[in-house]
Design a protein around this motif. Structure first.
Motif, PDB file in Angstrom:
ATOM      1  N   VAL A   5       0.918  -1.126   0.518  1.00  0.00           N
ATOM      2  CA  VAL A   5      -0.114   0.139   0.076  1.00  0.00           C
ATOM      3  C   VAL A   5       1.108   1.344  -0.067  1.00  0.00           C
ATOM      4  N   GLU A   6       0.846   2.559  -1.389  1.00  0.00           N
ATOM      5  CA  GLU A   6       1.309   3.210  -1.109  1.00  0.00           C
ATOM      6  C   GLU A   6       0.695   4.490  -0.332  1.00  0.00           C
ATOM      7  N   SER A   7       1.818   5.268   0.341  1.00  0.00           N
ATOM      8  CA  SER A   7       1.152   6.083   0.309  1.00  0.00           C
ATOM      9  C   SER A   7       1.970   7.676   0.498  1.00  0.00           C
ATOM     10  N   GLY A   8       1.376   8.579   0.794  1.00  0.00           N
ATOM     11  CA  GLY A   8       2.043   9.846   0.571  1.00  0.00           C
ATOM     12  C   GLY A   8       2.241  10.850  -0.694  1.00  0.00           C
ATOM     13  N   GLY A   9       1.787  10.291  -1.431  1.00  0.00           N
ATOM     14  CA  GLY A   9       1.421  11.408  -2.518  1.00  0.00           C
ATOM     15  C   GLY A   9       0.305  12.767  -2.548  1.00  0.00           C
ATOM     16  N   GLY A  10       0.239  13.464  -3.619  1.00  0.00           N
ATOM     17  CA  GLY A  10       0.032  14.855  -3.217  1.00  0.00           C
ATOM     18  C   GLY A  10       0.442  15.867  -4.885  1.00  0.00           C
ATOM     19  N   LEU A  11      -0.301  16.691  -4.385  1.00  0.00           N
ATOM     20  CA  LEU A  11      -0.372  17.741  -4.760  1.00  0.00           C
ATOM     21  C   LEU A  11       1.493  19.230  -4.574  1.00  0.00           C
ATOM     22  N   MET A  12       2.031  19.520  -5.484  1.00  0.00           N
ATOM     23  CA  MET A  12       3.080  19.652  -4.775  1.00  0.00           C
ATOM     24  C   MET A  12       3.707  20.866  -5.339  1.00  0.00           C
ATOM     25  N   GLN A  13       4.177  22.315  -5.136  1.00  0.00           N
ATOM     26  CA  GLN A  13       5.009  22.808  -6.238  1.00  0.00           C
ATOM     27  C   GLN A  13       5.823  22.154  -6.943  1.00  0.00           C
ATOM     28  N   ALA A  14       6.347  22.267  -8.141  1.00  0.00           N
ATOM     29  CA  ALA A  14       7.931  22.447  -8.910  1.00  0.00           C
ATOM     30  C   ALA A  14       9.000  23.138  -8.024  1.00  0.00           C
ATOM     31  N   TRP A  36      10.091   0.953  -6.858  1.00  0.00           N
ATOM     32  CA  TRP A  36       9.470   2.275  -7.685  1.00  0.00           C
ATOM     33  C   TRP A  36       8.707   1.892  -9.367  1.00  0.00           C
ATOM     34  N   PHE A  37       8.112   2.631  -9.754  1.00  0.00           N
ATOM     35  CA  PHE A  37       7.054   2.639 -11.327  1.00  0.00           C
ATOM     36  C   PHE A  37       6.415   4.501 -11.091  1.00  0.00           C
ATOM     37  N   ARG A  38       6.198   3.722 -12.430  1.00  0.00           N
ATOM     38  CA  ARG A  38       5.396   5.270 -12.111  1.00  0.00           C
ATOM     39  C   ARG A  38       5.213   5.415 -13.837  1.00  0.00           C
ATOM     40  N   GLN A  39       3.895   6.391 -13.269  1.00  0.00           N
ATOM     41  CA  GLN A  39       2.989   6.174 -14.744  1.00  0.00           C
ATOM     42  C   GLN A  39       2.393   7.477 -15.381  1.00  0.00           C
ATOM     43  N   ALA A  40       2.460   8.297 -16.057  1.00  0.00           N
ATOM     44  CA  ALA A  40       1.856   9.642 -17.014  1.00  0.00           C
ATOM     45  C   ALA A  40       0.905   8.798 -17.438  1.00  0.00           C
ATOM     46  N   TYR A  88       7.843  19.467 -12.796  1.00  0.00           N
ATOM     47  CA  TYR A  88       5.750  19.454 -12.885  1.00  0.00           C
ATOM     48  C   TYR A  88       6.255  17.831 -14.493  1.00  0.00           C
ATOM     49  N   GLU A  89       6.791  17.469 -14.528  1.00  0.00           N
ATOM     50  CA  GLU A  89       7.247  15.807 -15.394  1.00  0.00           C
ATOM     51  C   GLU A  89       7.379  14.619 -14.754  1.00  0.00           C
ATOM     52  N   ASP A  90       7.904  15.232 -13.436  1.00  0.00           N
ATOM     53  CA  ASP A  90       7.237  13.822 -12.300  1.00  0.00           C
ATOM     54  C   ASP A  90       6.299  13.852 -12.089  1.00  0.00           C
ATOM     55  N   THR A  91       5.446  14.617 -12.518  1.00  0.00           N
ATOM     56  CA  THR A  91       4.019  13.601 -11.988  1.00  0.00           C
ATOM     57  C   THR A  91       3.460  12.678 -12.995  1.00  0.00           C
ATOM     58  N   ALA A  92       2.389  11.865 -12.080  1.00  0.00           N
ATOM     59  CA  ALA A  92       2.050  10.808 -13.037  1.00  0.00           C
ATOM     60  C   ALA A  92       1.753   9.580 -11.440  1.00  0.00           C
ATOM     61  N   VAL A  93       0.994   8.476 -11.744  1.00  0.00           N
ATOM     62  CA  VAL A  93       1.145   7.296 -10.646  1.00  0.00           C
ATOM     63  C   VAL A  93       2.099   6.828  -9.885  1.00  0.00           C
ATOM     64  N   TYR A  94       2.946   6.761  -9.016  1.00  0.00           N
ATOM     65  CA  TYR A  94       3.439   5.649  -8.304  1.00  0.00           C
ATOM     66  C   TYR A  94       3.173   4.874  -7.637  1.00  0.00           C
ATOM     67  N   TYR A  95       3.876   3.712  -7.999  1.00  0.00           N
ATOM     68  CA  TYR A  95       3.418   2.469  -7.611  1.00  0.00           C
ATOM     69  C   TYR A  95       4.868   1.490  -7.148  1.00  0.00           C
ATOM     70  N   TRP A 117       2.252  -5.620  -7.059  1.00  0.00           N
ATOM     71  CA  TRP A 117       2.188  -4.192  -6.915  1.00  0.00           C
ATOM     72  C   TRP A 117       0.872  -3.889  -6.151  1.00  0.00           C
ATOM     73  N   GLY A 118       1.385  -2.604  -5.589  1.00  0.00           N
ATOM     74  CA  GLY A 118       0.498  -1.527  -4.893  1.00  0.00           C
ATOM     75  C   GLY A 118      -0.305  -1.109  -5.999  1.00  0.00           C
ATOM     76  N   GLN A 119      -1.532  -0.118  -5.360  1.00  0.00           N
ATOM     77  CA  GLN A 119      -2.926   0.353  -5.947  1.00  0.00           C
ATOM     78  C   GLN A 119      -2.120   1.984  -6.653  1.00  0.00           C
ATOM     79  N   GLY A 120      -1.115   2.324  -6.335  1.00  0.00           N
ATOM     80  CA  GLY A 120      -0.234   3.800  -6.876  1.00  0.00           C
ATOM     81  C   GLY A 120      -1.120   4.327  -5.670  1.00  0.00           C
ATOM     82  N   THR A 121      -0.270   5.971  -6.157  1.00  0.00           N
ATOM     83  CA  THR A 121      -0.204   7.141  -5.131  1.00  0.00           C
ATOM     84  C   THR A 121      -0.137   7.921  -5.826  1.00  0.00           C
ATOM     85  N   GLN A 122      -0.984   8.701  -6.135  1.00  0.00           N
ATOM     86  CA  GLN A 122      -0.655  10.040  -7.276  1.00  0.00           C
ATOM     87  C   GLN A 122      -0.015  11.003  -6.522  1.00  0.00           C
TER      88      GLN A 122
END
Length: 127
Positions: A5-14, A36-40, A88-95, A117-122
């Motif tokens: 289970v992933e956690s800690g994602g959110g909205l952040m400024q560059a 860790w993987f990510r998908q934009a 900005y280009e780091d924006t993705a769902v992280y798994y 795999w986990g479900q991902g965190t945005q």
């Protein structure tokens, strides 16, 4: 069987920082390698970082090297991804994902080699 289970994602400024956590349950992951993987949106899932069972070996995708740090706390059955100097280009769902055995720096970059795999965190980075 192990659940991630992933956690800690959110909205952040560059330029800001976030720390993602991946908590495992069902069994200990102290002997497993983790990634860790990510998908934009509209893109394929891509490798970010991986760590072996002890934390003694880490590997990073080139675009995050020097900005992201993968670590683990086996006593807490948790893996972390510290993300600094976000872009900005780091924006993705992280798994997070689990691979029982370390396969080497090249093969650990391939998603198909991971078993759980986990479900991902945005993570959203505003420019």
């Amino acid at each position: 069987q192990v659940q991630l289970v992933e956690s800690g994602g959110g909205l952040m400024q560059a330029g800001g920082s976030l720390r993602l956590s991946c908590a495992a349950s069902g069994r200990t992951i102290s002997g497993d390698s983790m990634g860790w993987f990510r998908q934009a949106p509209g893109k394929e899932r891509e490798f970010v970082a991986a760590i072996n069972w002890s934390g003694g070996i880490t590997v990073y995708e080139d675009s995050v090297k020097g900005r992201f740090t993968i670590s683990r706390d086996n006593a807490k059955n948790t893996v972390y991804l510290q993300m600094n100097l976000l872009k900005y280009e780091d924006t993705a769902v992280y798994y997070c994902a689990l691979r029982p055995r370390w396969l080497g720096e090249t093969l650990m970059r391939i998603a198909a080699h991971y078993d759980y795999w986990g479900q991902g965190t945005q993570v959203t980075v505003s420019s």
